[in-house]
Design a protein around this motif. Sequence first.
Motif, PDB file in Angstrom:
ATOM      1  N   ASN A 174       0.817  -1.206   0.000  1.00  0.00           N
ATOM      2  CA  ASN A 174       0.000   0.000   0.000  1.00  0.00           C
ATOM      3  C   ASN A 174       0.856   1.263   0.000  1.00  0.00           C
ATOM      4  OD1 ASN A 174      -2.700   1.176   0.111  1.00  0.00           O
ATOM      5  ND2 ASN A 174      -2.077   1.945   2.112  1.00  0.00           N
ATOM      6  N   LEU A 178      -0.190   4.939  -1.307  1.00  0.00           N
ATOM      7  CA  LEU A 178      -0.051   6.134  -0.479  1.00  0.00           C
ATOM      8  C   LEU A 178       0.766   7.199  -1.190  1.00  0.00           C
ATOM      9  CD1 LEU A 178      -0.459   7.646   2.170  1.00  0.00           C
ATOM     10  CD2 LEU A 178       1.600   6.512   3.048  1.00  0.00           C
ATOM     11  N   CYS A 181      -1.256   8.811  -3.849  1.00  0.00           N
ATOM     12  CA  CYS A 181      -2.167   9.834  -3.304  1.00  0.00           C
ATOM     13  C   CYS A 181      -1.419  11.126  -2.981  1.00  0.00           C
ATOM     14  CB  CYS A 181      -2.856   9.301  -2.056  1.00  0.00           C
ATOM     15  SG  CYS A 181      -4.001   7.953  -2.362  1.00  0.00           S
ATOM     16  N   THR A 333      -6.280  10.739   0.207  1.00  0.00           N
ATOM     17  CA  THR A 333      -5.037  10.425   0.905  1.00  0.00           C
ATOM     18  C   THR A 333      -5.295   9.959   2.333  1.00  0.00           C
ATOM     19  OG1 THR A 333      -3.921  12.115  -0.429  1.00  0.00           O
ATOM     20  CG2 THR A 333      -2.767  11.320   1.538  1.00  0.00           C
ATOM     21  N   THR A 336      -6.582   6.482   2.423  1.00  0.00           N
ATOM     22  CA  THR A 336      -5.521   5.518   2.131  1.00  0.00           C
ATOM     23  C   THR A 336      -4.697   5.213   3.374  1.00  0.00           C
ATOM     24  OG1 THR A 336      -5.417   6.273  -0.164  1.00  0.00           O
ATOM     25  CG2 THR A 336      -3.509   5.058   0.669  1.00  0.00           C
ATOM     26  N   VAL A 337      -4.468   6.225   4.202  1.00  0.00           N
ATOM     27  CA  VAL A 337      -3.758   5.998   5.467  1.00  0.00           C
ATOM     28  C   VAL A 337      -4.581   5.068   6.367  1.00  0.00           C
ATOM     29  CG1 VAL A 337      -2.898   7.107   7.570  1.00  0.00           C
ATOM     30  CG2 VAL A 337      -2.525   8.193   5.350  1.00  0.00           C
ATOM     31  N   MET A 340      -4.010   1.588   5.264  1.00  0.00           N
ATOM     32  CA  MET A 340      -2.722   1.050   5.690  1.00  0.00           C
ATOM     33  C   MET A 340      -2.799   0.477   7.099  1.00  0.00           C
ATOM     34  SD  MET A 340       0.193   3.607   4.162  1.00  0.00           S
ATOM     35  CE  MET A 340       1.494   2.446   4.566  1.00  0.00           C
TER      36      MET A 340
END
Length: 517
Positions: A174, A178, A181, A333, A336-337, A340
Amino acid sequence: MAASLVDSAGGDDRQYGGRITVFVALSCAMAAMGGAIFGYDLGTSGGVSSMSSFLREFFPDVYRRMQGDVHVSNYCKFDSQLLTLFTSSLYIAGLLTALLLSSWFTAQRGRRPSMIVGGVGFLAGAAISGGAVNVYMAILGRALLGVGLGFANQAVLLYLSEMAPARYRGAFSNGYQLTLCLGSLAANVINYGADKIAGGWGWRLSLGLAGIPAALFTLGAVFLPETPNSLVQQGADRGEVRALLQKIRGMDAVDAELNDIVAASVAGTGGLRLFLTRRRYRPQLAVAVLMPAFTQLNGINAIGFYAPALLRTIGMGESLALFSTVITVAIYTASTVVFMLAVDRFRRRTLLIAGSLQMLASEILIGAVMAVELGDEGGMGRGWAVALFVLIGVYVAGYSWSWGPMTWLVPTEVFPLEVRSAAQSVAVASGFVFTIFVAQGFLAMLCRMKAGLFFFFAGWIVVMTGFVYWFLPETKGMPIEQIGKVWREHWFWGKVVGVDEIQASGRCEKEKSDENL
């Protein structure tokens, strides 16, 4: 019956040891910079193609429509095949590169050299794009960026999946999503500022600054180590590979993993023909083609490429549309964190299905709002425009914590080493084919289908959710070298591949592994 959402991918599979070492973390962080270049391009192309100064210089017909000099429907203001070719030329070049060059090069020369070549392509493309004096030079620059992307997409994803410890592979892979993004966020912030530069040359700054992440990626790739899997594939000395694997895993007991890597390497001669023709690779072929295809057909890159144009279509001003896109990418973004943190705690299938449901609901509502509130003439009420913007944010969030990173992760988890480079090239090529379809067709389809286009995308979300539920097995925590077990036990793929063939292949790999002990 469907594969269970709760069954573990574990079972009796061997789990390798190892920890996250500084060496492997730094190596993967540098490799993941390839995603930043891809993301920067995604953000730049959409923003630049909505800037009045860029349109006036290269696409005067579109500029006149936006100024109201030519009367057209709200949905048709940006309908220009030349404008969409500016966006899609990158992916056409990337497709040809993936099919004709990068698969062979990555398998024969290694992951690291492929990343270096990709970085050089990015640098050349950024220089030509930023200095373009006519539309064809701008398209040439985009095509060179596509060559770089064809090599980088092929190598980086393999690199991350092969370097990461199996139980942390989701989070490591990922890293690409990241940085993608972050690159897209940086591009949209730069677009917003560049649009305010007097003299109308801000678009050159947006396009040319792609050279910065390209230079960092290229320079970093020069110093990266090759992966153990690639070294074995190239016939490196076993002692050399063991030493590297010990350094990567931070422990001495790596023989179990090394034996599986060697066994997987000698299980076949590799190559695209083997991957496409052997029955035992049918499940991986389906994943390689369909996962990237679904990622494009759900509409995310239509919004990613043309969000500023879409927001201007509903009546937003140029600057506000660019600023709103910055907020949307910031949501992308942040989500996406979240992914993770969740990817190695929850099952792959659970995240994919939950994200699909969130995307489906918001896509239907986006289409409904546009159908009711946006006609061929006039703008959309402020309240409805805000509601539409919020729905786009919800849709993007659902994608970015599910299908966005999973599209990169899942294929690399299911490809066996002997065909991994060829299989990855098929996945990359499939992504490019459907990206070209969306990039080249979205504005024309928006003009003709109007709000119905978003119901078209919603229909594909239903299809891809069904694919995950019925046909995609769980791969969380499964060592790549032993991934054949999930196909053998799957209710559908076990029949397609043939139990006898898989068991024979497994016995052959075990015998070869035992010979290496």
